[in-house]
Design a protein around this motif. Structure first.
Motif, PDB file in Angstrom:
ATOM      1  N   LYS A  68       0.826  -1.335  -0.005  1.00 41.14           N
ATOM      2  CA  LYS A  68      -0.092  -0.008  -0.027  1.00 41.14           C
ATOM      3  C   LYS A  68       0.825   1.276  -0.125  1.00 41.14           C
ATOM      4  O   LYS A  68       0.649   2.130  -0.784  1.00 41.14           O
ATOM      5  CB  LYS A  68      -0.974   0.026   1.286  1.00 41.14           C
ATOM      6  CG  LYS A  68      -2.090   0.805   1.120  1.00 41.14           C
ATOM      7  CD  LYS A  68      -2.879   0.669   2.407  1.00 41.14           C
ATOM      8  CE  LYS A  68      -4.713   1.226   1.951  1.00 41.14           C
ATOM      9  NZ  LYS A  68      -5.164   1.089   2.980  1.00 41.14           N
ATOM     10  N   LYS A  69       1.914   1.025   0.903  1.00 40.37           N
ATOM     11  CA  LYS A  69       2.776   2.300   1.044  1.00 40.37           C
ATOM     12  C   LYS A  69       3.574   2.526  -0.419  1.00 40.37           C
ATOM     13  O   LYS A  69       3.800   3.485  -0.805  1.00 40.37           O
ATOM     14  CB  LYS A  69       3.920   2.189   1.950  1.00 40.37           C
ATOM     15  CG  LYS A  69       4.811   3.190   2.195  1.00 40.37           C
ATOM     16  CD  LYS A  69       5.687   3.289   3.160  1.00 40.37           C
ATOM     17  CE  LYS A  69       6.822   4.281   3.621  1.00 40.37           C
ATOM     18  NZ  LYS A  69       7.842   3.907   4.300  1.00 40.37           N
ATOM     19  N   ALA A  70       4.020   1.567  -0.868  1.00 43.28           N
ATOM     20  CA  ALA A  70       4.735   1.517  -2.445  1.00 43.28           C
ATOM     21  C   ALA A  70       3.589   2.150  -3.445  1.00 43.28           C
ATOM     22  O   ALA A  70       4.222   2.854  -4.199  1.00 43.28           O
ATOM     23  CB  ALA A  70       5.109   0.121  -2.601  1.00 43.28           C
ATOM     24  N   GLU A  71       2.563   1.692  -3.283  1.00 42.59           N
ATOM     25  CA  GLU A  71       1.634   2.403  -4.192  1.00 42.59           C
ATOM     26  C   GLU A  71       1.315   3.886  -4.145  1.00 42.59           C
ATOM     27  O   GLU A  71       1.089   4.299  -5.169  1.00 42.59           O
ATOM     28  CB  GLU A  71       0.086   1.531  -4.211  1.00 42.59           C
ATOM     29  CG  GLU A  71       0.187   0.129  -4.770  1.00 42.59           C
ATOM     30  CD  GLU A  71      -1.257  -0.536  -4.263  1.00 42.59           C
ATOM     31  OE1 GLU A  71      -2.128   0.238  -3.636  1.00 42.59           O
ATOM     32  OE2 GLU A  71      -1.324  -1.849  -4.551  1.00 42.59           O
ATOM     33  N   GLU A  72       1.561   4.137  -3.133  1.00 42.30           N
ATOM     34  CA  GLU A  72       1.332   5.676  -2.771  1.00 42.30           C
ATOM     35  C   GLU A  72       2.377   6.257  -3.259  1.00 42.30           C
ATOM     36  O   GLU A  72       2.531   7.616  -3.238  1.00 42.30           O
ATOM     37  CB  GLU A  72       1.112   6.068  -1.225  1.00 42.30           C
ATOM     38  CG  GLU A  72      -0.287   5.343  -0.824  1.00 42.30           C
ATOM     39  CD  GLU A  72      -0.578   5.520   0.564  1.00 42.30           C
ATOM     40  OE1 GLU A  72       0.409   6.012   1.626  1.00 42.30           O
ATOM     41  OE2 GLU A  72      -1.555   5.096   1.292  1.00 42.30           O
ATOM     42  N   SER A  73       3.522   5.867  -3.140  1.00 43.10           N
ATOM     43  CA  SER A  73       4.918   6.481  -3.371  1.00 43.10           C
ATOM     44  C   SER A  73       5.211   6.111  -4.818  1.00 43.10           C
ATOM     45  O   SER A  73       4.689   5.299  -5.323  1.00 43.10           O
ATOM     46  CB  SER A  73       6.211   5.740  -2.430  1.00 43.10           C
ATOM     47  OG  SER A  73       6.443   4.491  -2.926  1.00 43.10           O
ATOM     48  N   GLU A 127       7.042   5.168  -8.371  1.00 45.44           N
ATOM     49  CA  GLU A 127       7.688   3.791  -8.511  1.00 45.44           C
ATOM     50  C   GLU A 127       9.443   4.014  -8.576  1.00 45.44           C
ATOM     51  O   GLU A 127      10.130   3.057  -8.381  1.00 45.44           O
ATOM     52  CB  GLU A 127       7.355   3.277 -10.232  1.00 45.44           C
ATOM     53  CG  GLU A 127       7.909   1.943 -10.424  1.00 45.44           C
ATOM     54  CD  GLU A 127       7.173   1.481 -11.664  1.00 45.44           C
ATOM     55  OE1 GLU A 127       8.076   0.849 -12.448  1.00 45.44           O
ATOM     56  OE2 GLU A 127       5.944   1.719 -12.037  1.00 45.44           O
ATOM     57  N   GLU A 128       9.793   5.168  -8.890  1.00 44.08           N
ATOM     58  CA  GLU A 128      11.350   5.404  -8.624  1.00 44.08           C
ATOM     59  C   GLU A 128      11.721   5.474  -7.285  1.00 44.08           C
ATOM     60  O   GLU A 128      12.770   4.733  -7.088  1.00 44.08           O
ATOM     61  CB  GLU A 128      11.636   6.856  -9.476  1.00 44.08           C
ATOM     62  CG  GLU A 128      11.488   6.943 -11.061  1.00 44.08           C
ATOM     63  CD  GLU A 128      10.526   7.866 -11.550  1.00 44.08           C
ATOM     64  OE1 GLU A 128       9.894   8.579 -10.632  1.00 44.08           O
ATOM     65  OE2 GLU A 128      10.046   7.996 -12.614  1.00 44.08           O
ATOM     66  N   ALA A 140      10.425   3.412  -4.970  1.00 46.89           N
ATOM     67  CA  ALA A 140      10.425   2.184  -4.725  1.00 46.89           C
ATOM     68  C   ALA A 140      11.978   1.422  -5.458  1.00 46.89           C
ATOM     69  O   ALA A 140      12.581   0.428  -4.653  1.00 46.89           O
ATOM     70  CB  ALA A 140       9.241   1.476  -5.222  1.00 46.89           C
ATOM     71  N   ASP A 141      11.986   1.678  -6.447  1.00 46.26           N
ATOM     72  CA  ASP A 141      13.141   1.087  -7.305  1.00 46.26           C
ATOM     73  C   ASP A 141      14.458   1.528  -6.667  1.00 46.26           C
ATOM     74  O   ASP A 141      15.280   0.686  -6.264  1.00 46.26           O
ATOM     75  CB  ASP A 141      13.354   1.496  -8.726  1.00 46.26           C
ATOM     76  CG  ASP A 141      12.197   0.870  -9.519  1.00 46.26           C
ATOM     77  OD1 ASP A 141      11.557  -0.062  -9.012  1.00 46.26           O
ATOM     78  OD2 ASP A 141      11.866   1.393 -10.626  1.00 46.26           O
ATOM     79  N   ALA A 142      14.557   3.016  -6.249  1.00 45.31           N
ATOM     80  CA  ALA A 142      15.918   3.397  -5.305  1.00 45.31           C
ATOM     81  C   ALA A 142      15.809   2.600  -4.050  1.00 45.31           C
ATOM     82  O   ALA A 142      17.104   2.514  -3.746  1.00 45.31           O
ATOM     83  CB  ALA A 142      15.564   5.013  -5.328  1.00 45.31           C
ATOM     84  N   GLU A 143      14.951   2.427  -3.525  1.00 44.91           N
ATOM     85  CA  GLU A 143      15.197   1.800  -2.309  1.00 44.91           C
ATOM     86  C   GLU A 143      15.559   0.226  -2.416  1.00 44.91           C
ATOM     87  O   GLU A 143      16.361  -0.247  -1.532  1.00 44.91           O
ATOM     88  CB  GLU A 143      13.622   1.860  -1.272  1.00 44.91           C
ATOM     89  CG  GLU A 143      13.145   3.173  -0.806  1.00 44.91           C
ATOM     90  CD  GLU A 143      11.771   3.274  -0.021  1.00 44.91           C
ATOM     91  OE1 GLU A 143      11.217   2.176   0.021  1.00 44.91           O
ATOM     92  OE2 GLU A 143      11.405   4.307   0.060  1.00 44.91           O
ATOM     93  N   MET A 144      14.949  -0.298  -3.566  1.00 43.44           N
ATOM     94  CA  MET A 144      15.305  -1.746  -3.638  1.00 43.44           C
ATOM     95  C   MET A 144      16.905  -1.792  -3.910  1.00 43.44           C
ATOM     96  O   MET A 144      17.460  -2.523  -3.609  1.00 43.44           O
ATOM     97  CB  MET A 144      14.485  -2.318  -4.852  1.00 43.44           C
ATOM     98  CG  MET A 144      14.874  -3.597  -5.064  1.00 43.44           C
ATOM     99  SD  MET A 144      14.807  -4.852  -3.482  1.00 43.44           S
ATOM    100  CE  MET A 144      12.959  -5.136  -3.311  1.00 43.44           C
ATOM    101  N   ILE A 145      17.271  -0.734  -4.894  1.00 42.21           N
ATOM    102  CA  ILE A 145      18.691  -0.812  -5.193  1.00 42.21           C
ATOM    103  C   ILE A 145      19.610  -0.619  -3.949  1.00 42.21           C
ATOM    104  O   ILE A 145      20.666  -1.268  -3.911  1.00 42.21           O
ATOM    105  CB  ILE A 145      19.039   0.332  -6.192  1.00 42.21           C
ATOM    106  CG1 ILE A 145      18.399   0.042  -7.552  1.00 42.21           C
ATOM    107  CG2 ILE A 145      20.473   0.747  -6.331  1.00 42.21           C
ATOM    108  CD1 ILE A 145      18.416   1.114  -8.540  1.00 42.21           C
TER     109      ILE A 145
END
Length: 86
Positions: free
Chosen positions: A52-57, A59-60, A62-67
């Motif tokens: 839910k939080k990822a949908e609100e933030s 996509e970039e 979320a990608d940066a956090e995953m990196i």
């Protein structure tokens, strides 16, 4: 003082002996580098709250956090691979 400010950590090589002592040192090193949670829990998987939080933030973001997480994972793996003798 010579060497102060250096970010290099001296890691003990595990040769198959004194595992408990080596393990304690490694836990301390990983905690000091902010990697222990990743070692202990692995790469986080999104649960419903995180989705839910990822949908609100964006996509970039979320990608940066995953990196960042993947880079920490690679760093931890590199340390582990370097501290085990052949």
């Amino acid at each position: 003082m010579a060497g102060s400010g250096s970010s290099e950590v001296r890691t003990p090589i595990f040769s198959g002996e004194n595992y408990e002592f080596w393990r304690i040192k490694m836990v301390t090193i990983f905690k000091s580098l902010g990697l222990w949670s990743l070692i202990e829990k692995g790469i986080p998987t999104p649960d419903s709250k995180k989705k839910k939080k990822a949908e609100e933030s964006s996509e970039e973001e979320a990608d940066a956090e995953m990196i960042v997480v993947l880079m920490k994972d690679a760093k931890a793996l590199g340390i582990i691979q370097n501290v085990v003798s052949d």
